[in-house]
Write an enzyme that holds these catalytic residues in place. Structure first.
Site, short mmCIF file in Angstrom:
data_model
loop_
_atom_site.label_atom_id
_atom_site.label_comp_id
_atom_site.label_asym_id
_atom_site.label_seq_id
_atom_site.Cartn_x
_atom_site.Cartn_y
_atom_site.Cartn_z
N LYS A 10 7.79 6.38 2.47
CA LYS A 10 7.75 6.08 3.91
C LYS A 10 9.05 6.53 4.56
O LYS A 10 10.10 6.65 3.91
CB LYS A 10 7.52 4.59 4.19
N ASP A 133 9.00 -4.48 1.81
CA ASP A 133 8.26 -3.30 2.29
C ASP A 133 6.88 -3.16 1.65
O ASP A 133 6.10 -2.30 2.05
CB ASP A 133 9.03 -2.00 1.95
#
Ligand code: C5P
Length: 287
Positions: A10, A133
Site C-alpha cells: 500500500k 494496517d
C-alpha cells in the site's frame, strides 16, 4: 490442493495524525491505496501450521503470517494445519505495509482453504488484533482509514494511476517515527477528508499531507534527499508512504513513470514502477 495468493503493498495518499491515545497508539485519518508491488503466498494442506520464507531473517514464529494462521485456527476451532510459503518482494520496514498485507492475505486464504464461515466483523476484529494496517488489507483498493487503523471505509476505485516507489537503503521502524511525533505535527484530518470527498465524486488522485514526514526527515536525511529528487521528476508533488522511508511519485502513464525511474536510477535506491490495484471482491467496511 495448493492455494496461491498475492499480498499487495500500500501507499498512503494522505495521512494525518489527530493525537495520541491513552493506549499509546495514535488516532489517524488516512487514505490508503494498494499498488501492484506484491508478495506471493502459497498455502498447502498440512497437519500443523508450518512457515517458510524467501528471506531467512523473516522466517520466525513471530512473523505476522504465522500469527494470523494460528489466530484464525484457534478462533475457528480448526484442527487442520497448513504449510505456508512466503516469497517476499515488498521491501521490509519501508512504509509499504508488506507484513500487514501478508497477514490479511493469510486470513483471507485460510478462511477459504479451511472452508470456514467467518462474519466480516469477526475478520475485521482479528485483523485489528494483528496490526493497525491489517484491516485495510482485507479489502485493499482505495479506502479511508480511521481510528488506530481499524475503521476502514471503502472509496470508489479511481482511474488507474501509475506510481514510482523509491526506497532508500535504510529500514525505518514505524514505532520510532510515531515516538518522534510532536504535537505540532498533529492536525484535524480536514485535508484528508476533503481528498476523500474528491475521490467519492470521481476526482483525480492527489497526495495530501503526511504528519509523519517531518519526524522521518529529521531522523533519516536520506529519506529527505530521496523526496527532493522525486519531487524533481514526478508530475505532481512527491509523498512519503506511511512512516517511510519509501517515497512515491505520481504519473499519468506507465511510460512517464519508467522515464522518471531511469532519471532516478543509482546504486542506492530500490525503484518500483507500480499501478493502483482495485479492491478484492465485494467492498465491505470494517466498522
Ligand atoms: O499496529 P502496528 O503494530 O503496525 O504498529 C506499529 C507501531 O506504530 C505501534 O507500536 C505504535 O508505536 C505505532 N502506531 C501508532 N498509532 C497507530 C499505528 C501505529 O502509534 N495508529
Amino acid at each position: 490442493m495448493q492455494y496461491e495468493a498475492q499480498a499487495y503493498a500500500k501507499i498512503n495518499l494522505s495521512l494525518e495524525v489527530l493525537g495520541k491515545r491513552a493506549d499509546g497508539f495514535h488516532d489517524l485519518v488516512s487514505i490508503m491505496q494498494t499498488v501492484s508491488v506484491c508478495d506471493d503466498l502459497t498455502f498447502a494442506p498440512a497437519e500443523e501450521v508450518t512457515f517458510t520464507c524467501s528471506q531467512p531473517e523473516l522466517t520466525r514464529p513471530s512473523n505476522l503470517v504465522v500469527r494470523a494462521a494460528n489466530l484464525l485456527r484457534q478462533v475457528g476451532g480448526v484442527s487442520a494445519g497448513c504449510s505456508i510459503h512466503l516469497e517476499k518482494h515488498i521491501p521490509h520496514a519501508a512504509g509499504l505495509g508488506g507484513g500487514s498485507s501478508d497477514a490479511a492475505a493469510t486470513l483471507r486464504s485460510l478462511v477459504t482453504l479451511w472452508a470456514l464461515t467467518v462474519p466480516n466483523d469477526t475478520l475485521c476484529r482479528l485483523a485489528a488484533q494483528l496490526g493497525s494496517d491489517v484491516p485495510f488489507f482485507l479489502q485493499q483498493g482505495t479506502a479511508l482509514v480511521e481510528g488506530r487503523g481499524e475503521r476502514v471505509t471503502p472509496l470508489p476505485d479511481p482511474p488507474t494511476c501509475w506510481y514510482l516507489l523509491a526506497k532508500p537503503p535504510i529500514q525505518v521502524p514505524t514505532a520510532e517515527i510515531f515516538a518522534r511525533l510532536q504535537r505540532t505535527d498533529w492536525s484535524n484530518g480536514a485535508r484528508t477528508h476533503a481528498l476523500g470527498s474528491r475521490l467519492r465524486q470521481g476526482g483525480q488522485v492527489q497526495f495530501g499531507p503526511n504528519s509523519l514526514q517531518d519526524p522521518l526527515f529529521s531522523a533519516y536525511p536520506l529519506a529527505q534527499d530521496c523526496f527532493e529528487r522525486m519531487s524533481q521528476v514526478s508530475e505532481g508533488r512527491a509523498a512519503v508512504s506511511g512512516s517511510g522511508p519509501t517515497i512515491v511519485g505520481w504519473f499519468s502513464s506507465q511510460d512517464e513513470a519508467r522515464q522518471a525511474a531511469r532519471r532516478l536510477e543509482d546504486n542506492q535506491l530500490a525503484l518500483f514502477v507500480a499501478s493502483s490495484v482495485e479492491a478484492h471482491g465485494r467492498k465491505q467496511p470494517c466498522a
